[in-house]
Design an enzyme around this catalytic site. Structure first.
Site, PDB file in Angstrom:
ATOM      1  N   GLY A  11      42.325  44.616  42.575  1.00 32.64           N
ATOM      2  CA  GLY A  11      43.318  43.570  42.817  1.00 32.64           C
ATOM      3  C   GLY A  11      44.711  44.151  42.699  1.00 32.64           C
ATOM      4  O   GLY A  11      44.891  45.368  42.715  1.00 32.64           O
ATOM      5  N   ASN A  12      45.706  43.278  42.609  1.00 32.64           N
ATOM      6  CA  ASN A  12      47.065  43.763  42.393  1.00 32.64           C
ATOM      7  C   ASN A  12      47.826  42.745  41.552  1.00 32.64           C
ATOM      8  O   ASN A  12      47.280  41.719  41.172  1.00 32.64           O
ATOM      9  CB  ASN A  12      47.759  44.062  43.728  1.00 32.64           C
ATOM     10  CG  ASN A  12      47.830  42.838  44.602  1.00 32.64           C
ATOM     11  OD1 ASN A  12      48.383  41.820  44.202  1.00 32.64           O
ATOM     12  ND2 ASN A  12      47.252  42.928  45.799  1.00 32.64           N
ATOM     13  N   ARG A  13      49.080  43.037  41.283  1.00 32.81           N
ATOM     14  CA  ARG A  13      49.818  42.224  40.317  1.00 32.81           C
ATOM     15  C   ARG A  13      50.483  40.986  40.908  1.00 32.81           C
ATOM     16  O   ARG A  13      51.201  40.277  40.222  1.00 32.81           O
ATOM     17  CB  ARG A  13      50.886  43.085  39.638  1.00 32.81           C
ATOM     18  CG  ARG A  13      50.270  44.211  38.867  1.00 32.81           C
ATOM     19  CD  ARG A  13      51.332  44.964  38.104  1.00 32.81           C
ATOM     20  NE  ARG A  13      50.798  46.233  37.639  1.00 32.81           N
ATOM     21  CZ  ARG A  13      51.408  47.033  36.798  1.00 32.81           C
ATOM     22  NH1 ARG A  13      52.596  46.704  36.334  1.00 32.81           N
ATOM     23  NH2 ARG A  13      50.848  48.166  36.439  1.00 32.81           N
TER      24      ARG A  13
END
Ligand code: CTP
Length: 268
Positions: A11-13
């Protein structure tokens, strides 16, 4: 997010807040909004139809479903999603077990959803807005945004720095178009959403607003939801609008057309 196995993912932030702000503000302006959302705990804004997706591939197929083969399903697409550029080549059916040896995760490229839509678009509709999140300094940020603008064939790019845009309630962006750039001060994500939407529909919205305000004056009832927008219209303009409203009264189909773009509860 891109699943690795039943318990792990890439995922990412990004929090998704920017996309939710765009959906909320577009709905508040009267647009019919479909929000395609990746996994998030954010609540669906009022009046917005939401489709939940998980991976880039889900997002792509849902977007194509909403837009249709000729992309006629929307007047505009604001692509604020932080789509993963890669996904695991294989999703393991069982939880991967720990071992003593290093492991390698093979990643394959995801399709660039926005670029695909940009190349499918034949005329100027739907309007396409991309985002560019960068960690580079401002000149490089703008250069990268310009590259994305032409590569993805979109109308403009909202460029921002990852350190400012991710996480919080506010954002500081640069709008990058083909001819010009506009640096915006730090503002809330809702305010930035309004700024993006205003830029997108400047022409159409102004026309729709005038017609709607005129229509409301003519009917002089049930138009409180136009109050904010109508304030922008001066007294002289109001009398001119009233005259035009009389004309629009007989052109109700024309009004119907703009109302479908900027639908308000009071006019439904
Ligand atoms: N985007 C997309 N599909 C992808 C990746 C990105 O549609 N697979 C869209 C994003 O939603 C955004 C724009 O493209 O509107 C730019 O995304 P960004 O992550 O900033 O850039 P990339 O094109 O992925 O390039 P890079 O990661 O190399 O900066």
């Amino acid at each position: 997010v891109e699943d690795i196995d039943p318990v792990r993912f890439l995922g990412n932030r990004s929090t998704g807040r920017m996309g939710f702000s765009v959906a909320r503000r577009a709905a508040a302006r009267g647009a019919r909004v479909t929000l395609i959302a990746g996994p998030t705990e954010l609540t669906t804004p009022a009046g917005v139809q939401r489709r939940d997706v998980r991976s880039a591939s889900d997002m792509r197929s849902t977007l194509h479903d909403v837009l249709g083969p000729s992309l006629g399903g929307a007047d505009a697409l604001v692509m604020a999603a932080a789509v993963g550029d890669y996904r695991p080549a294989h999703i393991h059916n069982e939880k991967m077990k720990r071992g003593a040896q290093p492991i390698q995760l093979e990643l394959v490229a995801n399709p660039d959803i926005l670029a695909e839509l940009g190349s499918m678009r034949t005329g100027s509709s739907p309007l396409l807005v991309g985002f560019a999140v960068e960690t580079a300094d401002e000149p490089t940020l703008i250069e990268h945004a310009r590259g994305k603008l032409s590569k993805k064939r979109v109308d403009f790019i909202v460029a921002n720095s990852a350190s400012i845009g991710f996480g919080g309630e506010s954002n500081e962006a640069i709008l990058v178009g083909s001819d010009d750039i506009e640096r915006l001060p730090r503002m809330t994500k809702d305010e930035l959403a309004d700024r993006i939407l205003r830029g997108l529909f400047e022409g159409d919205f102004a026309i729709a607003l005038e017609r709607a305000a005129a229509f409301c004056r003519l009917m002089s009832a049930g138009c409180t939801s136009f109050a904010d927008d109508a304030e922008a219209v001066s007294a002289d303009r109001a009398s001119e609008l009233t005259t035009r409203a009389l004309r629009f009264h007989s052109l109700s189909t024309e009004f119907g057309g703009c109302a479908s773009l900027w639908r308000r509860e009071s006019l439904d």
